[in-house]
Design a protein around this motif. Structure first.
Motif, PDB file in Angstrom:
ATOM      1  N   UNK A 137       0.838  -1.207   0.000  1.00  0.00           N
ATOM      2  CA  UNK A 137       0.000   0.000   0.000  1.00  0.00           C
ATOM      3  C   UNK A 137       0.870   1.254   0.000  1.00  0.00           C
ATOM      4  N   UNK A 138       1.838   1.287   0.877  1.00  0.00           N
ATOM      5  CA  UNK A 138       2.716   2.457   0.967  1.00  0.00           C
ATOM      6  C   UNK A 138       3.445   2.667  -0.355  1.00  0.00           C
ATOM      7  N   UNK A 139       4.011   1.611  -0.916  1.00  0.00           N
ATOM      8  CA  UNK A 139       4.739   1.726  -2.186  1.00  0.00           C
ATOM      9  C   UNK A 139       3.846   2.131  -3.341  1.00  0.00           C
ATOM     10  N   UNK A 140       2.666   1.550  -3.423  1.00  0.00           N
ATOM     11  CA  UNK A 140       1.755   1.887  -4.515  1.00  0.00           C
ATOM     12  C   UNK A 140       1.203   3.302  -4.376  1.00  0.00           C
ATOM     13  N   UNK A 141       0.898   3.712  -3.169  1.00  0.00           N
ATOM     14  CA  UNK A 141       0.343   5.059  -2.971  1.00  0.00           C
ATOM     15  C   UNK A 141       1.407   6.118  -3.217  1.00  0.00           C
ATOM     16  N   UNK A 142       2.618   5.866  -2.758  1.00  0.00           N
ATOM     17  CA  UNK A 142       3.679   6.869  -2.848  1.00  0.00           C
ATOM     18  C   UNK A 142       4.445   6.839  -4.165  1.00  0.00           C
ATOM     19  N   UNK A 143       4.325   5.731  -4.944  1.00  0.00           N
ATOM     20  CA  UNK A 143       5.141   5.641  -6.143  1.00  0.00           C
ATOM     21  C   UNK A 143       4.389   5.126  -7.365  1.00  0.00           C
TER      22      UNK A 143
END
Length: 166
Positions: A62-68
């Motif tokens: 989630x963090x990777x997809x949302x931020x990148x």
């Protein structure tokens, strides 16, 4: 002033798939390491180990997809996005657990190889296809989607163009 053409849908899809793949690869490594650690070192039952590893890997994803991966897409608020993300990952987990359960309970396959093949290769692979489609459809919305402009996170304008080169 130089005018940049908007990327084609195919180009944008390729960029999203590539970034999603990188984030997914990292989350996959976390998933495999945690599931094997829980199962082999902490002697957890296979389905429990896979559930714990999926929760941790989903948070990383989630963090990777949302931020990148989908940073160019509209925002509708972390609460809405993360809730949907968790629901969709629960479905993805169900796909992985169904695959793992099929290998273990239907085919009677035991051991680390069967655990990794059915839980971490087949199940995660099928779940990944589902998640990419579902994230684009419901979590990380296109800027023109009505929900994308209704939340407080997007009060900038009614239309947010997708940047070129992403």
């Amino acid at each position: 002033m130089k005018h940049r053409a908007r990327p084609s849908r195919l180009t944008l899809l390729i960029h999203e798939l590539g970034k999603f793949g990188v984030v997914g690869a990292l989350a996959y490594v976390v998933d495999v390491l945690v599931s094997n650690l829980c199962h082999s070192q902490f002697h957890m039952e296979q389905l429990t180990a896979k559930t714990i590893s999926t929760i941790i890997a989903a948070t990383v994803a989630y963090i990777g997809n949302r931020k990148w991966s989908f940073t160019h897409r509209a925002r509708t608020g972390v609460r809405r996005e993360y809730t949907l993300f968790i629901v969709l990952n629960a479905i993805g987990l169900g796909i992985a657990l169904a695959s793992l359960g099929f290998g273990k309970y239907v085919l009677g396959l035991q051991g680390a190889l069967a655990f990794n093949l059915f839980g971490n290769v087949i199940g995660t692979g099928l779940g990944t296809v589902f998640r990419f489609w579902a994230y684009k459809r419901w979590v990380f919305l296109h800027p023109d989607h009505p929900r994308a402009v209704s939340g407080p996170a997007n009060q900038r304008s009614a239309r947010v163009p997708e940047p070129a080169g992403r």
